[in-house]
Design a protein around this motif. Sequence first.
Motif, mmCIF file in Angstrom:
data_model
loop_
_atom_site.group_PDB
_atom_site.id
_atom_site.type_symbol
_atom_site.label_atom_id
_atom_site.label_comp_id
_atom_site.label_asym_id
_atom_site.label_seq_id
_atom_site.Cartn_x
_atom_site.Cartn_y
_atom_site.Cartn_z
ATOM 1 N N ARG A 117 0.855 -1.186 0.000
ATOM 2 C CA ARG A 117 0.000 0.000 0.000
ATOM 3 C C ARG A 117 0.890 1.234 0.000
ATOM 4 N NH1 ARG A 117 -5.358 1.313 1.487
ATOM 5 N NH2 ARG A 117 -5.642 3.340 2.482
ATOM 6 N N VAL A 118 0.843 2.003 -1.086
ATOM 7 C CA VAL A 118 1.608 3.235 -1.222
ATOM 8 C C VAL A 118 0.657 4.404 -0.978
ATOM 9 C CG1 VAL A 118 2.990 4.670 -2.758
ATOM 10 C CG2 VAL A 118 3.186 2.173 -2.871
ATOM 11 N N SER A 119 1.014 5.302 -0.069
ATOM 12 C CA SER A 119 0.116 6.393 0.322
ATOM 13 C C SER A 119 0.883 7.700 0.417
ATOM 14 C CB SER A 119 -0.538 6.103 1.678
ATOM 15 O OG SER A 119 -1.196 4.855 1.682
ATOM 16 N N ALA A 120 0.165 8.797 0.217
ATOM 17 C CA ALA A 120 0.780 10.116 0.350
ATOM 18 C C ALA A 120 -0.296 11.152 0.616
ATOM 19 C CB ALA A 120 1.562 10.489 -0.905
ATOM 20 N N SER A 121 0.113 12.233 1.257
ATOM 21 C CA SER A 121 -0.733 13.409 1.440
ATOM 22 C C SER A 121 -0.015 14.556 0.759
ATOM 23 C CB SER A 121 -0.940 13.707 2.921
ATOM 24 O OG SER A 121 -1.614 14.938 3.095
ATOM 25 N N LEU A 122 -0.693 15.197 -0.210
ATOM 26 C CA LEU A 122 -0.024 16.249 -0.979
ATOM 27 C C LEU A 122 -1.047 17.203 -1.572
ATOM 28 C CD1 LEU A 122 -0.425 15.301 -4.214
ATOM 29 C CD2 LEU A 122 1.242 13.592 -3.480
ATOM 30 N N VAL A 123 -0.550 18.373 -1.979
ATOM 31 C CA VAL A 123 -1.365 19.360 -2.684
ATOM 32 C C VAL A 123 -0.686 19.621 -4.026
ATOM 33 C CG1 VAL A 123 -0.211 21.273 -1.519
ATOM 34 C CG2 VAL A 123 -2.426 21.639 -2.620
ATOM 35 N N MET A 124 -1.482 19.592 -5.086
ATOM 36 C CA MET A 124 -0.972 19.712 -6.447
ATOM 37 C C MET A 124 -0.761 21.183 -6.846
ATOM 38 S SD MET A 124 -0.581 16.740 -7.756
ATOM 39 C CE MET A 124 -1.091 15.015 -7.607
ATOM 40 N N PRO A 125 0.043 21.432 -7.885
ATOM 41 C CA PRO A 125 0.150 22.796 -8.412
ATOM 42 C C PRO A 125 -1.213 23.289 -8.897
ATOM 43 C CG PRO A 125 1.869 21.379 -9.317
ATOM 44 C CD PRO A 125 0.913 20.490 -8.609
ATOM 45 N N ASP A 126 -1.418 24.599 -8.876
ATOM 46 C CA ASP A 126 -2.712 25.124 -9.331
ATOM 47 C C ASP A 126 -2.635 25.653 -10.764
ATOM 48 O OD1 ASP A 126 -1.336 27.489 -9.074
ATOM 49 O OD2 ASP A 126 -2.758 28.430 -7.692
ATOM 50 N N THR A 127 -1.556 25.359 -11.466
ATOM 51 C CA THR A 127 -1.425 25.773 -12.857
ATOM 52 C C THR A 127 -1.809 24.637 -13.793
ATOM 53 O OG1 THR A 127 0.841 25.017 -13.200
ATOM 54 C CG2 THR A 127 0.558 27.161 -12.133
ATOM 55 N N SER A 128 -1.978 24.953 -15.046
ATOM 56 C CA SER A 128 -2.213 23.937 -16.075
ATOM 57 C C SER A 128 -1.061 23.913 -17.082
ATOM 58 C CB SER A 128 -3.526 24.227 -16.800
ATOM 59 O OG SER A 128 -4.618 24.120 -15.921
ATOM 60 N N ARG A 129 0.075 24.451 -16.670
ATOM 61 C CA ARG A 129 1.260 24.448 -17.525
ATOM 62 C C ARG A 129 2.183 23.279 -17.186
ATOM 63 N NH1 ARG A 129 2.440 29.226 -20.058
ATOM 64 N NH2 ARG A 129 4.685 28.802 -19.914
ATOM 65 N N ASN A 130 2.043 22.729 -15.985
ATOM 66 C CA ASN A 130 2.891 21.606 -15.583
ATOM 67 C C ASN A 130 2.017 20.561 -14.907
ATOM 68 O OD1 ASN A 130 2.726 23.739 -13.503
ATOM 69 N ND2 ASN A 130 3.871 22.291 -12.251
ATOM 70 N N TYR A 131 2.530 19.367 -14.814
ATOM 71 C CA TYR A 131 1.776 18.330 -14.123
ATOM 72 C C TYR A 131 2.701 17.617 -13.145
ATOM 73 C CZ TYR A 131 3.719 14.888 -17.459
ATOM 74 O OH TYR A 131 4.546 14.119 -18.224
ATOM 75 N N ALA A 132 2.149 17.300 -11.986
ATOM 76 C CA ALA A 132 2.909 16.688 -10.899
ATOM 77 C C ALA A 132 2.339 15.310 -10.610
ATOM 78 C CB ALA A 132 2.842 17.572 -9.660
ATOM 79 N N ALA A 133 3.193 14.423 -10.098
ATOM 80 C CA ALA A 133 2.747 13.042 -9.917
ATOM 81 C C ALA A 133 3.509 12.353 -8.795
ATOM 82 C CB ALA A 133 2.924 12.260 -11.212
ATOM 83 N N LEU A 134 2.824 11.379 -8.201
ATOM 84 C CA LEU A 134 3.438 10.379 -7.331
ATOM 85 C C LEU A 134 3.258 9.048 -8.043
ATOM 86 C CD1 LEU A 134 4.480 9.006 -4.702
ATOM 87 C CD2 LEU A 134 2.110 9.088 -3.874
#
Length: 313
Positions: free
Chosen positions: A140-157
């Motif tokens: 089980r892989v888990s994380a707590s995070l907040v993503m960028p609020d732009t649509s120019r880049n994308y973030a991932a786990l």
Amino acid sequence: MSRLARQQVGGRTAWRAAVLVGALLLLATACIGPGTWPTKVSGPRRAAPPATTAPTTAPTEAPPTTAPPTAAPPTPAPPAWETLFADHFDGPAGTWPDQWHHMTNWNAAALNGLGQLEVGHVAQIRSTPGWMLPAGTRVRVSASLVMPDTSRNYAALWVQHPNPVDPREIDVIESYGPRKVAGAQLGSHICYDESVENDVDECGAAGLSPELWPVGQAFADGAKPWETFWEYHAEFTVGGEQVHYEAKDGSGNQAYTVDSTPDARRVPGNAVPFHLRLSNKDVEPEHMLPGGSRHSMFVDWVTVQVLSPTAAS
């Protein structure tokens, strides 16, 4: 003495004798006591009758007691997840997270001093430890995070099984920003196409396209994943064929659950250790949309938990 005189004397004598006898009887009765009769001694004594033994009554058996009900055996506690890896990103602002490795040709990431990791624009890091686990182990892989609020880049786990012959990837969450149609998605890859300069979808041509699920429609009105911290989870079994995804919003409400299409190629194998990656990439220029001001992804914590094959069964 005349006859008359003798009769008188005799009468008095008889009267005295009678009086004496009566007195003796009264004295004897007084000595014996009231209500008691003297023992008769004249004549042969009869033997006393044998003592009669009162019939013995068998002791009454107590009614059988009802045994108290046997207590049911305690319900065994559900198997406990064992924490294999955890990072809460504590430390001074600007310092490097010591459980992560800086990927070449990418920007780094740093602690912000608030117990969070800032994964900035065009940054990518990989967990220093990797894991090879016995078949049947639940992960089980888990994380707590907040993503960028732009649509120019994308973030991932994501979880990577970096075998060049048999590469596999699980995107626990991947955000393209609030103005993208997909918004955010999760999914899995069984092929990497790093040759972007040739404009050929080599994975797709080989029949190894990724399986992706948009989840932006699950974000109800309120705080979105790019506005507050959400929890994301992905579960799989080593040697299995399916991945289970879920997320909880900033208030702890479950936002969605998704199960991948069964395919053993989508689950990390044991050819090489699998690792975790946190990345924040740019989208292609033609797909960039204006708006937003925060390019960074902030990560509050990351964990990897396992259930051994014995506990999981």
